[in-house]
Structure formats: structure tokens, C-alpha cells
Design an enzyme around this catalytic site. Structure first.
Site, PDB file in Angstrom:
ATOM      1  CG  ASP A 178     -13.081   5.413  -0.344  1.00 34.37           C
ATOM      2  OD1 ASP A 178     -12.014   4.762  -0.452  1.00 34.37           O
ATOM      3  OD2 ASP A 178     -13.155   6.504   0.251  1.00 34.37           O
ATOM      4  CE1 TYR A 194       2.494  -3.144  -5.973  1.00 41.63           C
ATOM      5  CE2 TYR A 194       4.283  -4.747  -5.971  1.00 41.63           C
ATOM      6  CZ  TYR A 194       2.965  -4.420  -6.251  1.00 41.63           C
ATOM      7  OH  TYR A 194       2.127  -5.370  -6.786  1.00 41.63           O
ATOM      8  CE  LYS A 218       0.640  -5.605  -3.739  1.00 43.41           C
ATOM      9  NZ  LYS A 218      -0.816  -5.919  -3.694  1.00 43.41           N
TER      10      LYS A 218
END
Length: 250
Positions: free
Chosen positions: A62, A155, A159
Site C-alpha cells: 500500500d 491530475y 503532476k
């Protein structure tokens, strides 16, 4: 490019990009640790690499658990005595524009795409400092360099954070012999994207933004990882490397 004898950890190592990296790096002589939740794919990849004469291990992890990270580094050190390279490659994309995305979804994106890179760097740095150096490679995106109208804002934000986290780590820990770089691919030709391209308009818009006129392949990205992991890149630090066919220069 020389990675022979290096121990390399790859998160998301059982996925499309990660498996391409794992196979190439193992082919070039590295001992590869595949870190992923998908035990079936990860174990199959280990067997494939072993059948080709390479060395690989799979660990189910995990990546949002600091304790799991510590266990994996302990296991890698027990197996090979060192960790030369960490590739933080895992990521997700909840494909909703900002107006439709819940705050919980935003936080999930941040936890996986940025938080796992943070935890990976945190675990790697003391190990690499003690052994006299190492390399960290983070998978970012062209969306970590530019705003992208076809990509969800969350997103792009995650990034962008990965790109600047890379530069921050590179600047602080170079004195310890630790290099940190990131790869910033444009749209990569994967089964998901092939499904997306059944819509001719989406295919046209994505290909139209790439001056070279094609998608990135998983091999294109894996080759960039090979270079940044290699001794030939020993003076490359803090770089955000677009693998994008020229998308970010337009």
C-alpha cells in the site's frame, strides 16, 4: 547504458509503464523489485523476467502507508544489500473536470499521485545517503509542465506537484550523492487509450497536438527511465524530461 548490478524499486511495477520499465531494466542487468497491489500481475511479471534470465521480486504494498514503505526497503536491503534507484511510477486519474469533482476525489488524487512520491522519497533518502548516493526517478506528465485542456485539473495539479517536488529533492540532496529527476510523458499508447481512440474525434485531438504525429509508447518511457537510472546520467539532476514528441514546445 549501464545499470548492471543495480537494485531498482519500481512502484506501479505491474502496470503498463511499470512492467515495461521492469523488463528493460532487468534485461540490462538490474535486480528489479516490483511494487504493486496487483499480486497476480506482479507475480506473472517476476516469472517472465526470470524466464528471460533476469532477477526480479514482487512485493504487495500500500503505497500510501509509511509502514509498508519501510518494510519494502528493509526487504530490498536484506535481499541485495542496497537500493540504487527508486522509480515512483504509480498513479491514478479520476477523469472529472473540476466542476464535477468532489473534494474527496481531489484528495484521493493528491494522496496517490503526490503523497506516494513523497513517501517514496522520504524512505529512499536516508538509505541512499548512508550508502553514498542513489537516484530517484518520478513519473510525472506533460501535465506537470503545462495546462492541458483535455486533462482533469486535479491530475494536472498532482503532476505539477511531482515535477517541483523532484526539483526540490534534487537541489537539497545532491550533496549526499542523490540525483532526483522526473519523466514527463505525453499520452502513452496503452489499452485504455486504444479504447479511448475508438472515438475518432478524441483520437484526432490527441494526435493533433503531437508534432511527431504519434503517441508515446511504453518503450519510449522505459528508455528514458533506463537512461536516468544509468551511470551515463550521473550528472543529470533536477531535470523534468518530456517524452512527448514535441507537445510541450507548441
Amino acid at each position: 547504458m549501464n545499470v548492471s548490478g543495480k537494485t531498482i524499486l519500481i512502484t506501479g511495477g505491474a502496470g503498463g509503464l511499470g512492467s515495461a520499465m521492469a523488463k528493460l531494466l532487468a534485461e540490462k542487468g538490474a535486480s528489479v523489485f516490483i511494487l504493486d497491489l496487483d499480486e497476480e500481475k506482479g507475480s506473472a511479471l517476476v516469472n517472465e523476467i526470470a524466464d528471460s534470465g533476469g532477477k526480479a521480486w514482487f512485493y504487495r504494498i500500500d503505497l500510501t502507508s509509511e509502514q509498508d514503505w519501510q518494510k519494502v526497503f528493509d526487504q530490498a536491503l536484506k535481499a541485495t544489500g542496497k537500493v540504487d534507484v527508486l522509480i515512483n511510477n504509480a498513479g491514478i486519474n479520476i477523469r472529472k473536470p473540476i466542476e464535477e469533482m468532489s473534494f474527496d476525489e481531489w484528495n484521493t488524487m493528491m494522496r496517490v499521485n503526490t503523497g506516494t512520491v513523497f513517501l517514496g522519497c522520504k524512505a529512499a533518502i536516508p538509505v541512499m545517503r548512508k550508502q553514498g548516493g542513489g537516484a530517484i526517478i518520478n513519473t510525472s506528465s506533460v501535465c506537470g509542465l503545462i495546462g492541458h485542456r483535455y486533462t482533469p485539473e486535479a491530475y494536472t495539479a498532482t503532476k505539477g506537484a511531482v515535477t517541483l517536488l523532484t526539483k526540490a529533492v534534487a537541489s537539497r540532496y545532491a550533496k549526499d550523492g542523490i540525483r532526483c529527476n522526473c519523466i514527463n510523458p505525453s499520452t502513452v499508447d496503452t489499452p485504455f487509450v486504444q479504447e479511448l481512440f475508438k472515438d475518432p474525434e478524441r483520437k484526432k485531438e490527441r494526435l493533433g497536438e503531437v508534432p511527431l504525429g504519434r503517441l508515446a509508447t511504453v518503450e519510449d518511457v522505459a528508455n528514458a527511465a533506463l537512461y536516468l537510472a544509468s551511470e551515463e546520467a550521473s550528472f543529470i539532476n533536477g531535470v523534468a524530461l518530456p517524452v512527448d514528441g514535441g507537445t510541450t514546445c507548441c
